[in-house]
Design an enzyme around this catalytic site. Structure first.
Site, short mmCIF file in Angstrom:
data_model
loop_
_atom_site.label_atom_id
_atom_site.label_comp_id
_atom_site.label_asym_id
_atom_site.label_seq_id
_atom_site.Cartn_x
_atom_site.Cartn_y
_atom_site.Cartn_z
N ASP A 47 0.26 8.81 3.62
CA ASP A 47 1.59 8.73 4.35
C ASP A 47 2.76 8.58 3.84
O ASP A 47 3.83 8.61 4.19
CB ASP A 47 1.25 7.49 5.40
CG ASP A 47 1.01 6.11 4.65
OD1 ASP A 47 1.12 6.07 3.33
OD2 ASP A 47 1.07 5.16 5.36
N SER A 48 2.68 8.77 2.40
CA SER A 48 3.93 8.98 1.62
C SER A 48 4.56 10.22 2.04
O SER A 48 5.73 10.57 1.66
CB SER A 48 3.52 9.20 0.23
OG SER A 48 2.58 9.98 -0.02
N ASP A 86 -4.67 9.22 5.32
CA ASP A 86 -4.19 7.89 5.66
C ASP A 86 -3.86 7.62 7.37
O ASP A 86 -3.55 8.59 7.91
CB ASP A 86 -2.80 7.82 5.36
CG ASP A 86 -2.75 7.30 3.88
OD1 ASP A 86 -3.68 6.55 3.37
OD2 ASP A 86 -1.92 7.25 3.14
N LYS A 115 -8.17 6.61 5.14
CA LYS A 115 -7.51 5.37 4.13
C LYS A 115 -6.90 4.40 5.15
O LYS A 115 -5.95 4.92 5.96
CB LYS A 115 -6.94 5.99 2.81
CG LYS A 115 -6.30 4.77 1.96
CD LYS A 115 -5.75 5.38 0.79
CE LYS A 115 -4.61 5.92 0.75
NZ LYS A 115 -3.49 5.02 1.26
N GLU A 117 -4.69 0.46 4.81
CA GLU A 117 -4.29 -0.56 3.98
C GLU A 117 -4.47 -1.95 4.13
O GLU A 117 -4.41 -2.17 5.44
CB GLU A 117 -2.54 -0.30 4.03
CG GLU A 117 -1.95 0.80 3.34
CD GLU A 117 -0.36 0.94 3.28
OE1 GLU A 117 0.35 -0.04 3.46
OE2 GLU A 117 -0.01 2.03 3.08
N GLU A 185 -2.70 0.08 -5.95
CA GLU A 185 -1.49 0.49 -6.22
C GLU A 185 -0.54 -0.78 -6.76
O GLU A 185 -0.57 -1.77 -6.38
CB GLU A 185 -0.91 0.81 -4.69
CG GLU A 185 0.74 1.52 -4.99
CD GLU A 185 1.04 2.17 -3.82
OE1 GLU A 185 0.32 2.73 -3.09
OE2 GLU A 185 2.14 2.61 -4.08
O1 KIV Z 1 0.56 7.58 0.90
C1 KIV Z 1 0.09 8.01 -0.34
O2 KIV Z 1 0.48 8.88 -0.73
C2 KIV Z 1 -0.92 6.65 -0.86
C3 KIV Z 1 -1.10 7.12 -2.30
C4 KIV Z 1 0.15 6.98 -3.18
C5 KIV Z 1 -2.00 6.48 -2.81
O3 KIV Z 1 -1.26 6.09 -0.08
#
Ligand code: KIV
Length: 261
Positions: A47-48, A86, A115, A117, A185
């Site tokens: 989600d970055s 994510d 994924k 959190e 992280e």
């Molecule tokens: O959103 C993302 O890119 C991440 C990674 C940096 C682990 O969660």
């Protein structure tokens, strides 16, 4: 042979991986083809992308629709790596049922795992239910960017003994719930080493030192495409400057009449 969740699990359970697991992010078909072609074991639709591709200050505004578009595009660009997507903020927090629906939609879009959190009891219960329904889950503890408002910024976590103990407990609970791996992280390297030793599932570190079972970085940082990189990122190329120079040369040639020849 294409990478599977089972292979990632066995990587650690048949002895410490001979080679650490390499994970890179992707947000569209081009970035997916690049990182898969480069040999990444896991391609993470992180989600970055809210920050690196959509220009938001945090990951919070990202929607399910945004993520589904990215997941489908990345799926089309990956041949070998495991595709993990994510779950965006607010797609899994309000109820386990919503989480199952959101994760199921990601799998329908081509994800092989999701994924999410957090390692608190609500997150752990959600992971347990997703795994029961056959949806593989990667955990994420330490700095959890979706909680940036509570954490007071994108700061290193686990600096005190109490915080470190909490993060270790969370990671163990995620393993117990059936997560097949977990991201660590921005935590101290010694804490990441202790967590990695304590778990039988692989840990994937980002800003967590060299003792994790794998490493992940945001591809826009690795390629030097992003305007800013976090202190723990390593920049392997300067594509932003090269791209600006190439685009500027095009503009100059159009204005001077040199293009088209
Ligand atoms: O959103 C993302 O890119 C991440 C990674 C940096 C682990 O969660």
């Amino acid at each position: 042979m294409a990478v599977s969740v089972d292979r990632i699990l066995r990587w650690k359970q048949t002895g410490r991986p001979a080679q650490p697991i390499a994970v890179l992010t992707a947000w569209d078909v081009m970035s997916a083809q690049i990182v898969d072609g480069a040999g990444a074991d896991i391609v993470l639709v992180g989600d970055s992308l809210a920050m690196v591709a959509l220009g938001y200050d945090t990951t919070l505004p990202l929607t399910m629709e945004d993520m589904l578009i990215a997941a489908r595009a990345v799926r089309r660009g990956v041949k070998n790596a495991l595709v993990v997507v994510d779950l965006p903020f607010l797609s899994y927090q309000s109820s386990v049922e919503e989480a199952v629906r959101a994760a199921g939609q990601m799998l329908k879009a081509g994800a092989q795992a999701v994924k999410l959190e957090g390692g608190h009891p609500a997150a752990v219960a959600t992971v347990e239910r997703l795994v029961q329904w056959g949806i593989p889950v990667m955990g994420h503890v330490g700095l959890t960017p979706q909680s940036v408002n509570q954490l007071g910024g994108f700061r290193q976590q686990g600096k005190t003994e109490a915080e470190g103990d909490r993060i270790l407990t969370e990671a163990k609970a995620l393993e117990q719930a059936g997560a097949f791996s977990t991201v660590l992280e921005h935590i101290p390297a010694a804490l990441a080493r202790d967590i990695t030793k304590a778990l039988s599932i692989p840990t994937i570190g980002i800003g967590a030192g060299a003792h994790c079972d794998g490493q992940v970085l945001v591809t826009a940082d690795v390629l030097g495409l992003s305007a800013w990189q976090p202190p723990f990122a390593k920049v392997y190329a300067n594509l932003r400057q090269q791209a600006i120079a190439a685009a500027a040369e095009f503009c100059t040639e159009v204005r001077s009449g040199n293009f088209p020849a």
